[in-house]
Every structure is written in C-alpha cells, then in structure tokens.
Design a protein around this motif. Structure first.
Motif, PDB file in Angstrom:
ATOM      1  N   ALA A   3       0.831  -1.209   0.000  1.00  0.00           N
ATOM      2  CA  ALA A   3       0.000   0.000   0.000  1.00  0.00           C
ATOM      3  C   ALA A   3       0.865   1.258   0.000  1.00  0.00           C
ATOM      4  CB  ALA A   3      -0.934  -0.011   1.206  1.00  0.00           C
ATOM      5  N   VAL A   4       1.972   1.245   0.725  1.00  0.00           N
ATOM      6  CA  VAL A   4       2.872   2.399   0.751  1.00  0.00           C
ATOM      7  C   VAL A   4       3.534   2.582  -0.613  1.00  0.00           C
ATOM      8  CG1 VAL A   4       4.978   3.350   1.782  1.00  0.00           C
ATOM      9  CG2 VAL A   4       3.245   2.318   3.239  1.00  0.00           C
ATOM     10  N   VAL A   5       3.930   1.509  -1.249  1.00  0.00           N
ATOM     11  CA  VAL A   5       4.532   1.602  -2.584  1.00  0.00           C
ATOM     12  C   VAL A   5       3.521   2.179  -3.584  1.00  0.00           C
ATOM     13  CG1 VAL A   5       5.460   0.248  -4.517  1.00  0.00           C
ATOM     14  CG2 VAL A   5       6.236  -0.207  -2.186  1.00  0.00           C
ATOM     15  N   GLY A  73      -5.746   7.261  -0.908  1.00  0.00           N
ATOM     16  CA  GLY A  73      -4.617   6.372  -0.645  1.00  0.00           C
ATOM     17  C   GLY A  73      -3.960   6.683   0.684  1.00  0.00           C
ATOM     18  N   ALA A  74      -3.832   7.968   1.009  1.00  0.00           N
ATOM     19  CA  ALA A  74      -3.251   8.360   2.295  1.00  0.00           C
ATOM     20  C   ALA A  74      -4.107   7.852   3.453  1.00  0.00           C
ATOM     21  CB  ALA A  74      -3.111   9.877   2.361  1.00  0.00           C
ATOM     22  N   LEU A  75      -5.398   7.895   3.292  1.00  0.00           N
ATOM     23  CA  LEU A  75      -6.297   7.386   4.331  1.00  0.00           C
ATOM     24  C   LEU A  75      -6.132   5.878   4.508  1.00  0.00           C
ATOM     25  CD1 LEU A  75      -8.581   7.909   6.349  1.00  0.00           C
ATOM     26  CD2 LEU A  75     -10.187   7.620   4.458  1.00  0.00           C
ATOM     27  N   LEU A  79      -4.594   3.993   7.876  1.00  0.00           N
ATOM     28  CA  LEU A  79      -5.301   2.957   8.630  1.00  0.00           C
ATOM     29  C   LEU A  79      -4.473   1.684   8.742  1.00  0.00           C
ATOM     30  CD1 LEU A  79      -8.922   3.455   7.247  1.00  0.00           C
ATOM     31  CD2 LEU A  79      -8.047   4.114   9.507  1.00  0.00           C
ATOM     32  N   LEU A  80      -3.817   1.298   7.659  1.00  0.00           N
ATOM     33  CA  LEU A  80      -3.003   0.083   7.672  1.00  0.00           C
ATOM     34  C   LEU A  80      -1.780   0.220   8.585  1.00  0.00           C
ATOM     35  CD1 LEU A  80      -3.124  -0.895   3.896  1.00  0.00           C
ATOM     36  CD2 LEU A  80      -4.218  -2.100   5.796  1.00  0.00           C
ATOM     37  N   VAL A  81      -1.082   1.343   8.497  1.00  0.00           N
ATOM     38  CA  VAL A  81       0.116   1.535   9.324  1.00  0.00           C
ATOM     39  C   VAL A  81      -0.271   1.687  10.790  1.00  0.00           C
ATOM     40  CG1 VAL A  81       2.099   3.042   9.778  1.00  0.00           C
ATOM     41  CG2 VAL A  81       1.513   2.422   7.432  1.00  0.00           C
TER      42      VAL A  81
END
Length: 172
Positions: A3-5, A73-75, A79-81
């Motif tokens: 997701a970060v990539v 995407g930032a949201l 949430l994932l991090v």
C-alpha cells in the motif's frame, strides 16, 4: 508495504501531472467532499504528452481525480500503518509502534501542509523524504520480523525447533 509503494506511485503521478494543487483546501476539495472528477482522463497512461511549462495538459477535473485518489490512498495507508503499529505495541515492540506511527503522523501533517500552504518547496521535499522514510521503516520492520529467532526462554543448548513454548527472541 504494498500500500505504501502504491501510495508513493500515486504521489509521483500527482506531482508529474501537476495535481498537487488541484484541491487547495482541506479536508474538502473545492469546498465539496466529492467534487467533479474525471478519473478516466486522470489515470489515462496513454495520454498525449505535450508542453508542461504551463502546468501540464490535463483538465482540472482530471487533476482533481488524481489528487483525490492520493488523498484516499493516504487514508488507506494511514489505517493500515496504524493497525500495524497497534499490533506491534501489543506484541511488545513499543519502539517500533511509536516509530512507525510517528513517521506516519509526520507524513500526514506534511501532506496537509502542502495543500493548505500551496506547496512550499521545503515541505514538498520533506513530504517526499517522509515517504521514503516510512517505506524504509516498514521494510526494516518486516525484515526484523522475518529474521527474529524463536527461543524457549531456557538458557540451555537444548533448544530445539519442535519445542512447544517458543516466543520471539528480543525486541522486534
């Protein structure tokens, strides 16, 4: 990490299509929660390449779509991090939990500052560096998890892989 990539790629797409200032307000965009956006044109990878000295060739709605996608995407990444940080905290890796959540918080603040301050160069550069730092932190964290050695808590050389009461050794 995936997701970060993807989010970093979205950031590159946002920058290269001059969409960073497509939404000049926060948390809304053009004063609306869901403004007009042309996602088909915004993410057309076969678009005509033209002169970019006037800010690119995309229409405003296409740039808005790109910017909105980067915000969404930032949201998702946030949430994932945050979920990963909570799991790390519960597993006893408090430094990693605080570090990942801290870098994420800094990155989100820099992204918001870029919007409300109309993209000042030092903050834009810091936002790019923050993305790299977040990715590096996640890569290191995943490496540490993968290489953690199981132990039984006993300090003898009788530790065998088939022992039932194994735990992760050391801090992740």
């Amino acid at each position: 990490m995936a997701a970060v990539v993807v989010q970093i790629a979205l950031g590159g797409w946002t920058s290269s299509n001059y969409a960073a200032l497509a939404c000049a307000d926060f948390p809304t965009c053009h004063g609306q929660w869901w403004p007009d956006a042309d996602f088909a044109q915004g993410f057309n990878i076969a678009q005509q390449i033209g002169p970019n000295y006037l800010g690119g060739t995309l229409e405003s709605d296409a740039r808005t779509a790109i910017h909105l996608t980067h915000r969404i995407g930032a949201l998702v990444v946030s949430l994932l991090v945050l979920a990963l940080s909570i799991l790390a905290w519960r597993a006893g890796s408090r430094r990693w939990a605080i570090g990942l959540a801290g870098v994420l918080g800094l990155q989100v603040c820099l992204g918001i500052a870029n919007v409300v301050m109309s993209l000042p160069l030092p903050i834009a550069v810091a936002h790019n560096a923050g993305a790299g730092l977040l990715l590096l932190g996640l890569l290191t964290f995943c490496y540490r998890i993968q290489t953690a050695q199981p132990t039984t808590g006993r300090e003898s050389s009788l530790n065998t892989p088939d022992t039932d009461d194994t735990v992760l050794a050391g801090e992740l």
